[in-house]
Write a protein that holds these residues in place. Sequence first.
Motif, PDB file in Angstrom:
ATOM      1  N   SER A  96      64.720 -26.473   3.204  1.00  0.00           N
ATOM      2  CA  SER A  96      64.803 -25.029   3.641  1.00  0.00           C
ATOM      3  C   SER A  96      65.591 -24.228   2.930  1.00  0.00           C
ATOM      4  CB  SER A  96      64.748 -25.003   4.857  1.00  0.00           C
ATOM      5  OG  SER A  96      65.732 -25.009   5.716  1.00  0.00           O
ATOM      6  N   MET A  97      65.163 -22.579   3.484  1.00  0.00           N
ATOM      7  CA  MET A  97      66.040 -21.540   3.083  1.00  0.00           C
ATOM      8  C   MET A  97      66.451 -20.505   3.882  1.00  0.00           C
ATOM      9  SD  MET A  97      64.700 -19.369  -0.897  1.00  0.00           S
ATOM     10  CE  MET A  97      65.219 -18.005  -1.307  1.00  0.00           C
ATOM     11  N   ILE A  98      67.786 -19.899   3.399  1.00  0.00           N
ATOM     12  CA  ILE A  98      67.593 -18.859   4.368  1.00  0.00           C
ATOM     13  C   ILE A  98      67.867 -17.765   3.239  1.00  0.00           C
ATOM     14  CG2 ILE A  98      69.117 -17.759   5.593  1.00  0.00           C
ATOM     15  CD1 ILE A  98      70.426 -20.153   6.417  1.00  0.00           C
ATOM     16  N   PHE A  99      66.891 -16.539   3.883  1.00  0.00           N
ATOM     17  CA  PHE A  99      66.955 -15.167   3.499  1.00  0.00           C
ATOM     18  C   PHE A  99      67.778 -13.885   2.791  1.00  0.00           C
ATOM     19  CE2 PHE A  99      62.575 -17.465   2.937  1.00  0.00           C
ATOM     20  CZ  PHE A  99      62.591 -17.685   2.207  1.00  0.00           C
ATOM     21  N   LEU A 179      69.092 -27.213   1.878  1.00  0.00           N
ATOM     22  CA  LEU A 179      69.456 -25.601   2.711  1.00  0.00           C
ATOM     23  C   LEU A 179      70.081 -24.910   1.460  1.00  0.00           C
ATOM     24  CD1 LEU A 179      69.052 -24.234   5.255  1.00  0.00           C
ATOM     25  CD2 LEU A 179      71.758 -24.291   5.542  1.00  0.00           C
ATOM     26  N   ILE A 180      68.734 -24.174   1.403  1.00  0.00           N
ATOM     27  CA  ILE A 180      68.978 -23.273  -0.061  1.00  0.00           C
ATOM     28  C   ILE A 180      69.273 -21.793   0.374  1.00  0.00           C
ATOM     29  CG2 ILE A 180      68.478 -21.616  -1.082  1.00  0.00           C
ATOM     30  CD1 ILE A 180      65.924 -24.573  -2.343  1.00  0.00           C
ATOM     31  N   LEU A 199      79.738 -20.925  10.915  1.00  0.00           N
ATOM     32  CA  LEU A 199      78.893 -21.810  10.789  1.00  0.00           C
ATOM     33  C   LEU A 199      78.091 -22.069   9.858  1.00  0.00           C
ATOM     34  CD1 LEU A 199      76.270 -22.024  13.411  1.00  0.00           C
ATOM     35  CD2 LEU A 199      75.246 -19.832  12.555  1.00  0.00           C
ATOM     36  N   LEU A 200      77.510 -21.948   8.939  1.00  0.00           N
ATOM     37  CA  LEU A 200      76.961 -22.316   8.289  1.00  0.00           C
ATOM     38  C   LEU A 200      77.827 -23.614   7.909  1.00  0.00           C
ATOM     39  CD1 LEU A 200      75.349 -20.174   5.631  1.00  0.00           C
ATOM     40  CD2 LEU A 200      74.328 -21.529   6.898  1.00  0.00           C
ATOM     41  N   LYS A 201      79.277 -23.877   7.672  1.00  0.00           N
ATOM     42  CA  LYS A 201      79.805 -24.658   7.161  1.00  0.00           C
ATOM     43  C   LYS A 201      80.048 -25.648   8.222  1.00  0.00           C
ATOM     44  CE  LYS A 201      83.451 -24.793   3.901  1.00  0.00           C
ATOM     45  NZ  LYS A 201      85.330 -24.222   3.690  1.00  0.00           N
ATOM     46  N   MET A 209      73.635 -32.112   5.608  1.00  0.00           N
ATOM     47  CA  MET A 209      72.657 -31.705   4.518  1.00  0.00           C
ATOM     48  C   MET A 209      73.791 -31.416   3.171  1.00  0.00           C
ATOM     49  SD  MET A 209      71.617 -27.785   6.239  1.00  0.00           S
ATOM     50  CE  MET A 209      72.753 -27.190   7.014  1.00  0.00           C
ATOM     51  N   SER A 210      72.714 -30.838   2.655  1.00  0.00           N
ATOM     52  CA  SER A 210      73.361 -30.347   0.457  1.00  0.00           C
ATOM     53  C   SER A 210      72.928 -28.640   0.407  1.00  0.00           C
ATOM     54  CB  SER A 210      72.800 -31.448  -0.234  1.00  0.00           C
ATOM     55  OG  SER A 210      72.813 -32.349  -0.637  1.00  0.00           O
ATOM     56  N   MET A 211      74.040 -28.172   0.045  1.00  0.00           N
ATOM     57  CA  MET A 211      73.466 -26.619  -0.059  1.00  0.00           C
ATOM     58  C   MET A 211      73.310 -26.556  -1.072  1.00  0.00           C
ATOM     59  SD  MET A 211      74.639 -24.770   3.409  1.00  0.00           S
ATOM     60  CE  MET A 211      76.514 -24.267   2.780  1.00  0.00           C
ATOM     61  N   LEU A 212      72.810 -24.624  -1.234  1.00  0.00           N
ATOM     62  CA  LEU A 212      72.602 -24.332  -2.126  1.00  0.00           C
ATOM     63  C   LEU A 212      72.689 -22.505  -2.083  1.00  0.00           C
ATOM     64  CD1 LEU A 212      72.630 -23.897  -5.692  1.00  0.00           C
ATOM     65  CD2 LEU A 212      69.961 -24.149  -5.166  1.00  0.00           C
TER      66      LEU A 212
END
Lengths: 573, 311
Positions: A96-99, A179-180, A199-201, A209-212
């Motif tokens: 999934s993605m956050i813009f 998560l992108i 929060l993201l961390k 999760m893996s995160m980009l």
Amino acid sequence: MENSPRLSVKDLTVQFVTKTGCFTAVDQLSFDINAGQTMGLVGESGSGKSVTALALMGLVPSSSGTIKGQQVMFQGRNLLGLSEKQMRLLRGNRISMIFQEPMTALNPVFRVGTQVAEVLRLHKKMPKRLAWQRTIELFDSVGITEPEQKVRSYPHQLSGGQQQRVMIAMAIACEPDLLICDEPTTALDVTIQKQVLILLKRLQQEMGMSMLFISHDLGVVAEVADHVLVMYRSQLVEQGSVEKIFTRAEHPYTQGLLACRPQLGNNPKRLLTVTDFVDTANEKALSVNKERLKPQVKEDKSDLPTLLRVDHLTTMFPIKGGLLGRTVDHFKAVDGVSFDVKCGETLGLVGESGSGKTTLGRTILRLQQASSGHVFYDGIDLFAQNKNEMRAMRSRMQIIFQDPYAALNPRMRVDQALIEPLVLHGLKKSQNQQQAQAVHLLEQVGLSSDALYRYPHEFSGGQRQRICIARALAVEPEFIVCDESVSALDVSVQAQVLNLLKDLQDELSLTYIFISHDLSVVQFMADRVAVMKQGQLVELNSAENIFNNPKHPYTKGLINAIPKPPDYGECLQ
Amino acid sequence: MITLVVKRLLLALPVLWLILTLTFFLLRAAPGGPFDSERSLAPEIEAQVVAKYRLDLPLYLQYGQYLGQVLVGDFGPSYQYPDVSVNQLLASGLPVSLTLGFWALLLALTIGIPLGVWAALHQGQWQDTTAMVVAVGGISVPNYVVGPMLIAWLAVTWRWLPAGGWQGGEWDHLLLPIMTLALPFIAYIARLMRVAVIDVWQQPFIQVALAKGLSIKQVMIRHALRPAFLPVLSYLGPAAVALMTGSVVIEQIFGLPGLGRYFVQGALNRDYTLVMAVVLWVGLLTVIFNLLVDVFSFLLYPKLRTQEETS
């Protein structure tokens, strides 16, 4: 299985067909992300970061873009070989993605809870009530207070930080494996940015999760990522651990990116820019820079004559209500503010969004009606001037806005935009003189005269801001309000524009009020700094004192929120 | 919300009064009167007629009397159709115009919206071009061409439908006039919808919806249609008024006893009371439909609510 990377990209190439030909947005990109790893992706706008994210999501529009990759392996499956239907099952679910812009990323006509619950109903096939219940829990876990009420809100009723939290809740609803995050904090204040990053961390660690994490700002990336990819002109130019990037960057672009961000405690006369590293194989430019890199000596300007005196200035906006739309209350955007600005000084004005910085700037210039108080400019009471007198005053004071895209009329050529103020103030009479002046203005801001007959959309963001600066300079003002003038620009472009503003100040002895939410930028620009909170001035001191010895807790909070480069002992240069 | 409705309705009263007053005096200011004709009446007969309709009174008294009448819902006698009151004329014409207008509006929406969405989805492709060429045709070909052409094909050549007449509102008699009436509105709505969908489709929230894993069809229906409908909704107010107040041309072509002809005939004959009534009717419809549009905007677009509350 666990040993192979969760996402493995090999030779990913994305091309777009445009009217002028074929444009390669991403060129043979290869990288791996392991389970639970956070990968930073850094580069300037147009470098291909966002296109990479869209390609991973399978969202590159097939009408104009083509993906020519070897493979994008995600959990043992090649994403490039999946059908649209199979991709849809992954999107919003496993990936999934956050813009970037939380304001426009939420659909304005639906309640935010509905938009989050939609994901659960789609992928988890949850019944309505259960999805709603789970949404409330998600809101709680992303740190939204009063989740039961907030799920029923519409996007415009939430603040930017809350909106981005909603977007995060939406993205993590199905506990994705990847998560992108595409510039998730660029549109937010520093203090909110800090909270969102934390929060993201936390979520990443909790859920494995893996995160980009994509950003133009290395400082932000360093706060969350373990590993960094650097993209420049569609290509991956460097990758490595955060420590390696910050201490032993090899590619000139990375070095430039590190150097161009103003940092607390390190205050050169001029900032280095990316072009200093990338385009100058010639030593000449760098040697010129040596002089410019010496620490700024901020002189005491308190003896200089006062140019502007703001005296108990208050600006109120009416709150209307009731059947007849009467004014029931007032909102004090600026609340009894007083300060002086000396000739040739730069006064920094900082605070979070909504603190009244912009309203204050506009009220000083009489672009906004003041409710009470006075502004004396060069001894003249501005609020006592009639229309014609005020118009004459306007040639002495100018403003440069935040968004260079919105501040230029898209239907006016650059020469028209520059000559209009000349004609309005009757400064240059003949057409030849006007033309010559327009060329001169462009040269002053570092653009060549072939920009004259082009339209704003033909320029990049940084070039547009230069045009806005040239337009402000057209009437030869003494005083300029810079309202978040570099906030919409990439860090690398920001450094160039900041240097330009400094050069112009030296050259034309300008006085600035420099409004920004970014304290590191203000530290570079300002002699003195005023801190605003809820319409009031809470602290005003020399830049040095504000940053080394902040008195007000609010100021301390702002300074703490600035992303700092990790401390690896000796840093950079 | 309720405040808004009450506020608007209260505001409507002075608006309607202003319309009434302006029309009243403008009509009287125009040269000629209801009983002027090519063959002039004998002076004593004319005096009697004028006295019967109280046209001999001073203007302000006439105005006062008329205002009083209207307040109790009586629009007075028609000057041109003897022994018939304006109320009776309206009662016969209104149902025809309202029926036609309602169905034409419905037809315009049901065809115009999907057509616009379809064109937007195929932006720049042949489907788009075709739809927009047809739409420009629908707007630019006048109804006095479309009407007879439809009659020639569907009624005369193929004998599918009757060529005209009202027949108490039989559906087969209504089809052709409804189509003729709706055509330009279909075209206009399709164009508005196309532009709006293309615009909304560029918005980041559409990309977010796609990133959720929804299909393009789901995104269009759930996320794009409602935001894109706003321009069409704003257009529906004036469109509904135009459709429901009757069209002289269409009534003439299809032989329908609607409201439109009263407008033209009344004005030509200086039939003061009839013109006043029709004008007030249009004014009232305008107020009502604009209010309806606002109410729907409020329901569909939450952001507008706060804007209204704060401004």
